[in-house]
Design a protein around this motif. Structure first.
Motif, short mmCIF file in Angstrom:
data_model
loop_
_atom_site.label_atom_id
_atom_site.label_comp_id
_atom_site.label_asym_id
_atom_site.label_seq_id
_atom_site.Cartn_x
_atom_site.Cartn_y
_atom_site.Cartn_z
N TRP A 72 -9.44 -37.58 25.61
CA TRP A 72 -9.46 -36.49 26.58
C TRP A 72 -8.25 -35.58 26.37
CZ3 TRP A 72 -13.65 -34.87 28.47
CH2 TRP A 72 -14.66 -35.74 28.88
N VAL A 75 -9.24 -33.13 23.89
CA VAL A 75 -10.09 -32.09 24.47
C VAL A 75 -9.22 -30.99 25.09
CG1 VAL A 75 -11.83 -31.58 26.24
CG2 VAL A 75 -12.05 -33.65 24.85
N THR A 109 -14.55 -29.92 19.41
CA THR A 109 -14.50 -30.10 20.87
C THR A 109 -15.73 -30.86 21.35
OG1 THR A 109 -13.25 -28.05 21.09
CG2 THR A 109 -14.30 -28.90 23.09
N VAL A 113 -15.58 -34.53 23.18
CA VAL A 113 -16.17 -34.78 24.50
C VAL A 113 -17.17 -35.93 24.43
CG1 VAL A 113 -17.65 -33.81 26.32
CG2 VAL A 113 -15.74 -32.47 25.42
N ARG A 117 -16.52 -39.33 26.49
CA ARG A 117 -17.50 -39.79 27.48
C ARG A 117 -18.06 -41.15 27.11
NH1 ARG A 117 -21.88 -35.96 29.21
NH2 ARG A 117 -21.87 -37.36 30.99
#
Length: 128
Positions: A72, A75, A109, A113, A117
């Motif tokens: 994260w 990100v 990106t 993600v 996730r």
């Protein structure tokens, strides 16, 4: 999620960590060439700063490849990179290096993600 799925995302995390180290080293070592190709000469400090951030992200991910926090963080760095590359594209419309760099970071990106996730779903959400 089964152990096989968790292993898949952990392996992807390790790959992202190694990629971050390599990309960060390239940004630090080749900042002058990168800024010239992007059309933002004189901003080597910015690219080197992005490189240092990338190296730190890679080290964080490799320290805890089963935790989503490091990914994260990537990100968040991607958002910064996208902003800077958008400025470079606007300053040098039609610059193929800037356009391809922007497209590459969009793809990275999306991958970041998906992996973050996936790690969240495996229950390894500890923040780095």
């Amino acid at each position: 999620m089964n152990d096989n799925g968790a292993a898949k995302y952990r392996k992807a995390g390790v790959s992202l960590g190694l990629f971050s180290l390599a990309l960060g080293a390239a940004e630090i070592l080749a900042a002058q060439q990168i800024t010239r190709k992007l059309g933002i000469e004189g901003r080597q400090w910015l690219v080197r700063g992005f490189g240092a951030r990338e190296v730190a992200a890679g080290a964080t991910i490799l320290a805890r490849p089963d935790a989503s926090g490091g990914v994260w963080n990537r990100v968040g760095g991607d958002v910064t990179d996208l902003t800077a590359l958008t400025v470079a594209v606007r300053r040098s419309p039609g610059n193929p290096f800037a356009l391809s760099s922007l497209a590459f970071v969009v793809g990275a990106t999306v991958l970041d993600v998906v992996v973050a996730r996936g790690l969240d779903r495996t229950g390894t959400t500890a923040r780095a």
